[in-house]
Design an enzyme around this catalytic site. Structure first.
Site, mmCIF file in Angstrom:
data_model
loop_
_atom_site.group_PDB
_atom_site.id
_atom_site.type_symbol
_atom_site.label_atom_id
_atom_site.label_comp_id
_atom_site.label_asym_id
_atom_site.label_seq_id
_atom_site.Cartn_x
_atom_site.Cartn_y
_atom_site.Cartn_z
ATOM 1 N N ASN A 122 -38.229 -19.144 8.206
ATOM 2 C CA ASN A 122 -38.541 -17.933 7.440
ATOM 3 C C ASN A 122 -40.041 -17.948 7.171
ATOM 4 O O ASN A 122 -40.507 -18.706 6.328
ATOM 5 C CB ASN A 122 -37.731 -17.950 6.134
ATOM 6 C CG ASN A 122 -38.112 -16.796 5.220
ATOM 7 O OD1 ASN A 122 -38.849 -15.884 5.610
ATOM 8 N ND2 ASN A 122 -37.613 -16.831 3.998
ATOM 9 N N LYS B 161 -41.791 -15.722 5.847
ATOM 10 C CA LYS B 161 -42.159 -14.980 4.622
ATOM 11 C C LYS B 161 -43.344 -14.060 4.925
ATOM 12 O O LYS B 161 -43.439 -13.533 6.026
ATOM 13 C CB LYS B 161 -42.407 -15.950 3.462
ATOM 14 C CG LYS B 161 -41.234 -16.928 3.285
ATOM 15 C CD LYS B 161 -41.275 -17.716 2.011
ATOM 16 C CE LYS B 161 -40.061 -18.642 1.960
ATOM 17 N NZ LYS B 161 -39.950 -19.381 0.706
ATOM 18 N N HIS C 166 -32.486 -13.251 -0.110
ATOM 19 C CA HIS C 166 -33.357 -14.401 -0.395
ATOM 20 C C HIS C 166 -33.738 -14.354 -1.878
ATOM 21 O O HIS C 166 -33.920 -13.270 -2.443
ATOM 22 C CB HIS C 166 -34.609 -14.348 0.484
ATOM 23 C CG HIS C 166 -35.391 -15.622 0.423
ATOM 24 N ND1 HIS C 166 -36.229 -15.921 -0.623
ATOM 25 C CD2 HIS C 166 -35.430 -16.691 1.260
ATOM 26 C CE1 HIS C 166 -36.759 -17.119 -0.430
ATOM 27 N NE2 HIS C 166 -36.288 -17.608 0.716
ATOM 28 N N GLU D 153 -36.394 -14.779 -3.322
ATOM 29 C CA GLU D 153 -37.637 -14.034 -3.610
ATOM 30 C C GLU D 153 -37.366 -12.534 -3.662
ATOM 31 O O GLU D 153 -38.026 -11.816 -4.420
ATOM 32 C CB GLU D 153 -38.701 -14.402 -2.560
ATOM 33 C CG GLU D 153 -39.246 -15.815 -2.804
ATOM 34 C CD GLU D 153 -39.677 -16.570 -1.564
ATOM 35 O OE1 GLU D 153 -39.891 -15.949 -0.508
ATOM 36 O OE2 GLU D 153 -39.797 -17.812 -1.653
ATOM 37 N N GLU E 112 -29.941 -22.121 -0.957
ATOM 38 C CA GLU E 112 -31.339 -22.415 -1.275
ATOM 39 C C GLU E 112 -31.508 -22.485 -2.796
ATOM 40 O O GLU E 112 -31.661 -21.449 -3.449
ATOM 41 C CB GLU E 112 -32.254 -21.308 -0.728
ATOM 42 C CG GLU E 112 -32.201 -21.169 0.776
ATOM 43 C CD GLU E 112 -33.496 -20.577 1.335
ATOM 44 O OE1 GLU E 112 -34.064 -21.205 2.234
ATOM 45 O OE2 GLU E 112 -33.939 -19.516 0.859
ATOM 46 N N GLY F 127 -40.385 -24.260 -1.934
ATOM 47 C CA GLY F 127 -41.843 -24.370 -1.994
ATOM 48 C C GLY F 127 -42.357 -25.359 -3.027
ATOM 49 O O GLY F 127 -43.537 -25.346 -3.367
ATOM 50 N N SER G 88 -37.732 -26.774 0.685
ATOM 51 C CA SER G 88 -38.571 -27.960 0.923
ATOM 52 C C SER G 88 -38.041 -28.873 2.023
ATOM 53 O O SER G 88 -38.163 -30.097 1.933
ATOM 54 C CB SER G 88 -38.777 -28.741 -0.384
ATOM 55 O OG SER G 88 -39.489 -27.954 -1.322
HETATM 56 P P1 13P Z 1 -39.735 -23.829 1.736
HETATM 57 O O1 13P Z 1 -39.170 -24.496 2.974
HETATM 58 O O2 13P Z 1 -41.173 -23.449 1.860
HETATM 59 O O3 13P Z 1 -39.380 -24.579 0.499
HETATM 60 O O4 13P Z 1 -38.959 -22.404 1.638
HETATM 61 C C1 13P Z 1 -37.599 -22.357 1.759
HETATM 62 C C2 13P Z 1 -37.191 -20.959 1.898
HETATM 63 O O5 13P Z 1 -37.295 -20.164 0.973
HETATM 64 C C3 13P Z 1 -36.654 -20.514 3.191
HETATM 65 O O6 13P Z 1 -36.073 -19.249 3.118
#
Ligand code: 13P
Length: 255
Positions: free
Chosen positions: A13, A15, A100, A102, A170, A176, A216
């Site tokens: 992803n 983003k 997601h 976010e 997740e 992150g 992560s």
């Molecule tokens: P990270 O791997 O940067 O922690 O992000 C995970 C994520 O949100 C994947 O959709």
């Protein structure tokens, strides 16, 4: 290990990262997606929408799937700035991430919105990667399982099956941050998701639905996380922006 264990999926992803020059990363991923790796794991990359068409063209023949990061529930209409699942499919995507954290956090998406987007994905012939996961407060209050099960029940549409649905667990606090749950915690949540899937897609199909872990994931922890029962791959954020790291994570499946 279940005999029904599905073919794992490692999905990146990106983003809100990536310009046209990022095609180089995709080309490096193609180059590293050797027949040996292909035999063990499916790869997908979900770039920003501006790059989906180009990425899909570049990926023809490479067998790296391309996905969107979100879609609107409707097929078309006066929704300035939005993209339909049909548009993503038309651009060459075969997956789309919905729900997601976010999106849930910054765009106030609720389970019913996520469900409508997953319905749209299926209508357009896309596989929906439905994301669920608890916040730190929810985990500390002992509510992680209840939160994840409720999100799943509210976000997975009734027409789902092991072909058009992937679930991604997740934990919000792991995204992150460099923090990851213990293998035991991941196993507990993924087992609960598998149980819930029996009710959502039926007992026969539930073992075949891929349940990804995300948050992560790095080359250094991938082998441990991917070995957990009921973990059928990863949804990778930051590490998917570097081809060697993304391939390193997928390489956990080479054993
Ligand atoms: P990270 O791997 O940067 O922690 O992000 C995970 C994520 O949100 C994947 O959709």
């Amino acid at each position: 290990m279940s005999v029904d264990r599905p073919r794992p999926l490692v999905a990146g992803n990106w983003k809100m990262n990536g310009l046209r020059a990022s095609a180089r990363v995709l080309e490096e991923i193609h180059a590293g997606y050797t027949p040996g790796l292909r035999a063990k794991v499916e790869l997908a990359v979900c770039p920003p929408a501006t790059l989906i068409g180009h990425a899909a063209q570049l990926s023809v023949g490479s067998r790296v799937a391309i996905g969107g990061q979100d879609c609107h529930a409707k097929e078309s209409g006066a929704f300035t700035g939005d993209l339909s699942a049909e548009m993503l499919a038309d651009a060459g995507a075969t997956y789309v991430i919905v729900g997601h954290s976010e999106r849930r956090q910054y765009h106030k998406e609720k389970d019913q919105d996520v469900c409508a987007k997953a319905v749209a994905a299926h209508r357009a012939g896309l596989t929906a990667i439905v994301c669920v996961g608890e916040t730190r407060e929810e985990r500390e209050a002992g509510k992680a399982l209840a939160v994840v099960k409720k999100q799943l029940r509210g976000s997975v549409p009734v027409d789902s099956n092991s072909h058009n649905l992937v679930v991604a667990y997740e934990p919000v606090w792991a995204i992150g941050t460099g923090l990851t749950p213990t293998a035991a915690d991941v196993a507990e949540v993924h087992a609960a998701i598998r149980e819930e899937l029996k009710r959502l897609v039926g007992k026969a199909d539930a073992p075949k639905v891929r349940i990804l872990y995300g948050g992560s994931v790095k080359p250094t922890n991938a082998a441990e996380l991917m070995a957990v029962e009921n973990v059928n791959g990863a949804l990778v954020g930051g590490a998917s922006l570097v081809a060697a790291d993304f391939l390193g994570i997928a390489g956990a499946y080479l054993g």
